[in-house]
Design a protein around this motif. Structure first.
Motif, short mmCIF file in Angstrom:
data_model
loop_
_atom_site.label_atom_id
_atom_site.label_comp_id
_atom_site.label_asym_id
_atom_site.label_seq_id
_atom_site.Cartn_x
_atom_site.Cartn_y
_atom_site.Cartn_z
N MET A 50 0.79 -1.54 0.15
CA MET A 50 -0.08 -0.29 -0.15
C MET A 50 0.67 1.41 -0.38
O MET A 50 1.78 1.47 0.64
CB MET A 50 -1.20 0.14 0.99
CG MET A 50 -2.06 0.93 0.80
SD MET A 50 -2.83 1.29 3.24
CE MET A 50 -3.58 -0.76 2.87
N THR A 51 0.64 2.17 -0.87
CA THR A 51 1.19 3.30 -0.78
C THR A 51 0.51 4.71 -0.42
O THR A 51 -1.31 4.19 -0.22
CB THR A 51 1.62 3.62 -2.27
OG1 THR A 51 0.54 3.91 -3.51
CG2 THR A 51 2.58 2.72 -2.79
N GLU A 52 0.78 5.32 -1.28
CA GLU A 52 -0.11 7.01 -0.03
C GLU A 52 -1.20 7.17 -1.17
O GLU A 52 -2.06 7.41 -1.26
CB GLU A 52 0.63 8.25 0.41
CG GLU A 52 1.48 8.11 0.96
CD GLU A 52 2.11 9.29 1.96
OE1 GLU A 52 1.60 10.32 1.11
OE2 GLU A 52 3.06 9.43 2.04
N ALA A 53 -0.95 7.16 -2.90
CA ALA A 53 -1.70 7.18 -3.40
C ALA A 53 -3.24 5.89 -3.27
O ALA A 53 -3.31 5.81 -4.06
CB ALA A 53 -0.92 6.36 -4.48
N ASP A 54 -2.89 5.19 -2.64
CA ASP A 54 -4.19 3.92 -2.86
C ASP A 54 -4.82 4.58 -1.63
O ASP A 54 -6.01 3.75 -1.29
CB ASP A 54 -3.37 2.40 -1.60
CG ASP A 54 -2.38 1.76 -3.36
OD1 ASP A 54 -2.67 1.82 -4.38
OD2 ASP A 54 -0.91 1.04 -2.83
N ILE A 55 -4.22 5.42 -0.69
CA ILE A 55 -5.09 5.85 0.42
C ILE A 55 -7.08 5.65 0.27
O ILE A 55 -8.07 5.63 0.56
CB ILE A 55 -4.32 6.64 1.29
CG1 ILE A 55 -2.88 6.69 1.69
CG2 ILE A 55 -5.41 7.14 2.32
CD1 ILE A 55 -3.51 5.36 3.08
N LEU A 56 -7.04 6.87 -0.93
CA LEU A 56 -8.63 7.34 -1.13
C LEU A 56 -9.43 6.20 -1.25
O LEU A 56 -10.42 5.82 -0.90
CB LEU A 56 -8.52 8.73 -1.90
CG LEU A 56 -10.13 8.58 -3.03
CD1 LEU A 56 -10.63 9.36 -1.48
CD2 LEU A 56 -9.83 9.10 -3.72
N GLU A 57 -9.01 5.00 -2.02
CA GLU A 57 -9.56 3.92 -2.70
C GLU A 57 -9.94 2.99 -1.39
O GLU A 57 -10.43 2.62 -1.01
CB GLU A 57 -8.51 3.11 -3.99
CG GLU A 57 -9.05 3.53 -5.59
CD GLU A 57 -8.41 2.72 -6.48
OE1 GLU A 57 -9.10 2.69 -7.08
OE2 GLU A 57 -6.88 2.46 -6.06
#
Length: 190
Positions: A50-57
């Motif tokens: 998991m990365t920060e780019a995945d947080i919304l989903e």
């Protein structure tokens, strides 16, 4: 031939994602590390850190699935940075399908979160995430994994039973939204 398993550095260790070959019906056919995918298969799942780019989903699925008990953005961001946490997302043909979070502390690990989007449930993706968390615990010389699950969540409890988890005790009224007991399960790896 497509190689869908890539190796990623994480917390100064080396971990690989797990490809899962899906049948034409969309069910997982295999779940092995580093296995080249057959050239005629374009359906696959891929586990990645998991990365920060995945947080919304991740947040959207967490809120939809866990309601008032969903983790907050700061909790997931902390997990991404923590040297004790191993957060993952799973994607199917590039589409976000779910996530998991394992915390390893000494000989014990705890499944903090595991969630598969409704459209992807029943296809073996939760099993692939569990396999990854079990492997991560073994790699860190862990001897057991604990988790809590709603007593009414039959599908999850069956998955955990198949993986070897045994019920330890019940926590009364542990969950809210709605209120429900939690079964505390343990998997012994020794």
């Amino acid at each position: 031939m497509k190689i869908l398993c890539e190796k990623l550095p994480h917390h100064q260790s080396y971990k690989s994602c797990i490809p899962a070959v899906l049948s034409d019906a969309g069910n997982v056919r295999s779940c092995k590390h580093g296995v080249p995918m057959p050239p005629d298969r374009d359906l696959y799942s891929k586990i990645q850190e998991m990365t920060e780019a995945d947080i919304l989903e991740v947040l959207q699925l967490s809120i939809k699935s866990f309601g008032a008990m969903a983790w907050k953005e700061r909790d997931f961001l902390h997990a991404i940075e923590s040297r004790y946490d191993y957060p993952y997302v799973i994607r199917v043909r590039g589409r976000f399908a779910g996530f998991s979070l394992l915390r390893c502390l000494g000989p014990e690990a705890e499944v903090q979160e595991i969630c598969i989007a409704e459209a992807f449930r029943g296809k073996g993706l939760g099993s692939c995430l569990m396999d990854r968390m079990i492997e991560d615990t073994r790699l860190r010389s862990g001897s057991s994994i604990f988790l809590e699950v709603r007593v009414g969540n039959r599908a999850a409890r069956e998955l955990y039973r198949k993986k070897g988890f045994a019920e330890q005790y019940i926590r009364r009224a542990y969950y809210s939204d709605p209120t429900e007991d939690a079964a505390v399960l343990r998997l012994s790896l020794s």
